[in-house]
Design a protein around this motif. Sequence first.
Motif, PDB file in Angstrom:
ATOM      1  N   GLY A 154       0.814  -1.205   0.000  1.00  9.33           N
ATOM      2  CA  GLY A 154       0.000   0.000   0.000  1.00  9.33           C
ATOM      3  C   GLY A 154       0.850   1.258   0.000  1.00  9.33           C
ATOM      4  N   ALA A 155       1.910   1.244   0.798  1.00  8.02           N
ATOM      5  CA  ALA A 155       2.809   2.399   0.843  1.00  8.02           C
ATOM      6  C   ALA A 155       3.512   2.598  -0.499  1.00  8.02           C
ATOM      7  N   VAL A 156       3.962   1.499  -1.104  1.00  5.35           N
ATOM      8  CA  VAL A 156       4.658   1.594  -2.400  1.00  5.35           C
ATOM      9  C   VAL A 156       3.703   2.070  -3.499  1.00  5.35           C
ATOM     10  N   LEU A 157       2.509   1.469  -3.570  1.00  2.00           N
ATOM     11  CA  LEU A 157       1.563   1.855  -4.620  1.00  2.00           C
ATOM     12  C   LEU A 157       1.097   3.305  -4.459  1.00  2.00           C
ATOM     13  N   THR A 158       0.817   3.711  -3.232  1.00  3.88           N
ATOM     14  CA  THR A 158       0.362   5.078  -3.016  1.00  3.88           C
ATOM     15  C   THR A 158       1.455   6.077  -3.380  1.00  3.88           C
ATOM     16  N   SER A 159       2.663   5.853  -2.892  1.00  2.45           N
ATOM     17  CA  SER A 159       3.744   6.796  -3.187  1.00  2.45           C
ATOM     18  C   SER A 159       4.114   6.794  -4.662  1.00  2.45           C
ATOM     19  N   SER A 160       4.141   5.624  -5.287  1.00  5.15           N
ATOM     20  CA  SER A 160       4.483   5.580  -6.716  1.00  5.15           C
ATOM     21  C   SER A 160       3.375   6.199  -7.563  1.00  5.15           C
ATOM     22  N   GLY A 161       2.129   6.043  -7.140  1.00  2.91           N
ATOM     23  CA  GLY A 161       1.032   6.693  -7.852  1.00  2.91           C
ATOM     24  C   GLY A 161       1.129   8.206  -7.785  1.00  2.91           C
ATOM     25  N   ILE A 162       1.500   8.716  -6.611  1.00  2.33           N
ATOM     26  CA  ILE A 162       1.681  10.160  -6.460  1.00  2.33           C
ATOM     27  C   ILE A 162       2.838  10.644  -7.329  1.00  2.33           C
ATOM     28  N   GLY A 173       3.733  12.772 -14.684  1.00  4.45           N
ATOM     29  CA  GLY A 173       2.872  12.919 -15.857  1.00  4.45           C
ATOM     30  C   GLY A 173       2.374  14.335 -16.033  1.00  4.45           C
ATOM     31  N   ALA A 174       2.019  14.983 -14.939  1.00  2.00           N
ATOM     32  CA  ALA A 174       1.475  16.339 -15.021  1.00  2.00           C
ATOM     33  C   ALA A 174       2.535  17.367 -15.393  1.00  2.00           C
ATOM     34  N   HIS A 175       3.769  17.139 -14.979  1.00  2.00           N
ATOM     35  CA  HIS A 175       4.797  18.155 -15.203  1.00  2.00           C
ATOM     36  C   HIS A 175       5.757  17.795 -16.344  1.00  2.00           C
ATOM     37  N   ALA A 176       6.345  16.635 -16.291  1.00  2.00           N
ATOM     38  CA  ALA A 176       7.371  16.285 -17.274  1.00  2.00           C
ATOM     39  C   ALA A 176       6.805  15.704 -18.564  1.00  2.00           C
ATOM     40  N   LEU A 177       5.700  14.971 -18.463  1.00  2.00           N
ATOM     41  CA  LEU A 177       5.183  14.278 -19.643  1.00  2.00           C
ATOM     42  C   LEU A 177       4.019  14.981 -20.329  1.00  2.00           C
ATOM     43  N   ALA A 178       3.447  15.972 -19.701  1.00  2.00           N
ATOM     44  CA  ALA A 178       2.240  16.608 -20.246  1.00  2.00           C
ATOM     45  C   ALA A 178       2.396  17.022 -21.711  1.00  2.00           C
ATOM     46  N   ARG A 215       4.336  15.775 -23.992  1.00  2.00           N
ATOM     47  CA  ARG A 215       4.479  14.571 -24.822  1.00  2.00           C
ATOM     48  C   ARG A 215       3.171  13.783 -24.916  1.00  2.00           C
ATOM     49  N   LEU A 216       2.435  13.733 -23.814  1.00  2.00           N
ATOM     50  CA  LEU A 216       1.207  12.932 -23.784  1.00  2.00           C
ATOM     51  C   LEU A 216       0.021  13.633 -24.421  1.00  2.00           C
ATOM     52  N   GLY A 217       0.007  14.955 -24.372  1.00  3.31           N
ATOM     53  CA  GLY A 217      -1.115  15.697 -24.947  1.00  3.31           C
ATOM     54  C   GLY A 217      -2.428  15.304 -24.302  1.00  3.31           C
ATOM     55  N   GLU A 218      -3.408  14.961 -25.131  1.00  4.43           N
ATOM     56  CA  GLU A 218      -4.732  14.601 -24.598  1.00  4.43           C
ATOM     57  C   GLU A 218      -4.727  13.272 -23.850  1.00  4.43           C
ATOM     58  N   LYS A 219      -3.679  12.478 -23.995  1.00  2.97           N
ATOM     59  CA  LYS A 219      -3.587  11.208 -23.276  1.00  2.97           C
ATOM     60  C   LYS A 219      -3.091  11.393 -21.845  1.00  2.97           C
ATOM     61  N   ALA A 220      -2.812  12.632 -21.460  1.00  8.38           N
ATOM     62  CA  ALA A 220      -2.385  12.908 -20.089  1.00  8.38           C
ATOM     63  C   ALA A 220      -3.473  12.501 -19.096  1.00  8.38           C
ATOM     64  N   ALA A 221      -4.728  12.608 -19.497  1.00  6.86           N
ATOM     65  CA  ALA A 221      -5.832  12.204 -18.618  1.00  6.86           C
ATOM     66  C   ALA A 221      -5.782  10.699 -18.342  1.00  6.86           C
ATOM     67  N   THR A 222      -5.385   9.919 -19.331  1.00  8.80           N
ATOM     68  CA  THR A 222      -5.264   8.468 -19.146  1.00  8.80           C
ATOM     69  C   THR A 222      -4.139   8.162 -18.171  1.00  8.80           C
ATOM     70  N   TRP A 223      -3.032   8.880 -18.297  1.00  6.49           N
ATOM     71  CA  TRP A 223      -1.921   8.728 -17.360  1.00  6.49           C
ATOM     72  C   TRP A 223      -2.393   9.062 -15.943  1.00  6.49           C
ATOM     73  N   GLY A 224      -3.136  10.155 -15.829  1.00  4.55           N
ATOM     74  CA  GLY A 224      -3.662  10.565 -14.525  1.00  4.55           C
ATOM     75  C   GLY A 224      -4.592   9.532 -13.920  1.00  4.55           C
ATOM     76  N   MET A 225      -5.404   8.909 -14.763  1.00  2.00           N
ATOM     77  CA  MET A 225      -6.310   7.868 -14.275  1.00  2.00           C
ATOM     78  C   MET A 225      -5.517   6.672 -13.745  1.00  2.00           C
ATOM     79  N   ALA A 226      -4.477   6.264 -14.455  1.00  2.00           N
ATOM     80  CA  ALA A 226      -3.645   5.146 -13.993  1.00  2.00           C
ATOM     81  C   ALA A 226      -2.975   5.496 -12.665  1.00  2.00           C
ATOM     82  N   SER A 227      -2.549   6.744 -12.521  1.00  2.00           N
ATOM     83  CA  SER A 227      -1.951   7.195 -11.260  1.00  2.00           C
ATOM     84  C   SER A 227      -2.982   7.155 -10.137  1.00  2.00           C
ATOM     85  N   GLN A 228      -4.185   7.608 -10.415  1.00  2.00           N
ATOM     86  CA  GLN A 228      -5.243   7.611  -9.406  1.00  2.00           C
ATOM     87  C   GLN A 228      -5.590   6.192  -8.953  1.00  2.00           C
ATOM     88  N   TYR A 229      -5.648   5.248  -9.877  1.00  2.00           N
ATOM     89  CA  TYR A 229      -5.933   3.860  -9.506  1.00  2.00           C
ATOM     90  C   TYR A 229      -4.839   3.315  -8.590  1.00  2.00           C
TER      91      TYR A 229
END
Length: 124
Positions: A15-23, A29-34, A36-50
């Motif tokens: 739980g600690a690893v998944l939560t910290s790695s998700g953050i 994704g929000a800062h470095a990859l935005a 490059r990802l363009g409109e797919k940034a939302a998909t990256w964000g969803m994977a992070s949230q899960y």
Amino acid sequence: MPILPASASLAWKAGAVLTSSGIMAGAFGAHALAPRLGEKAATWGMASQYAILNGIGLLAISQHPTYCKRLSVPLIIAGTTLFSGSIFALLLYKDRMGSFARVVGPTTPIGGLLMIGGYLSLLF
């Protein structure tokens, strides 16, 4: 914190690893990859949230060692890893994966099913 049984300890650590790695993945994704990802940034964000939500779920489950004796912990860990991990891999490396993307792609819904199964196993 009291000493937890092995399965509860695994849930806590995962739980600690998944939560910290998700953050971290969400921030990356929000800062470095935005750009490059363009409109797919939302998909990256969803994977992070899960990853974050399932990490928090495992932290909660770890406080109830009875639940950790079931399949819930390994199913949630495997499901989150497959679900979020496959999305991250596909978004980062799809152009370089070639036919391997056809193998990685189907792991996303499998991961989702494993997560669902993990939480449903808490009912029994």
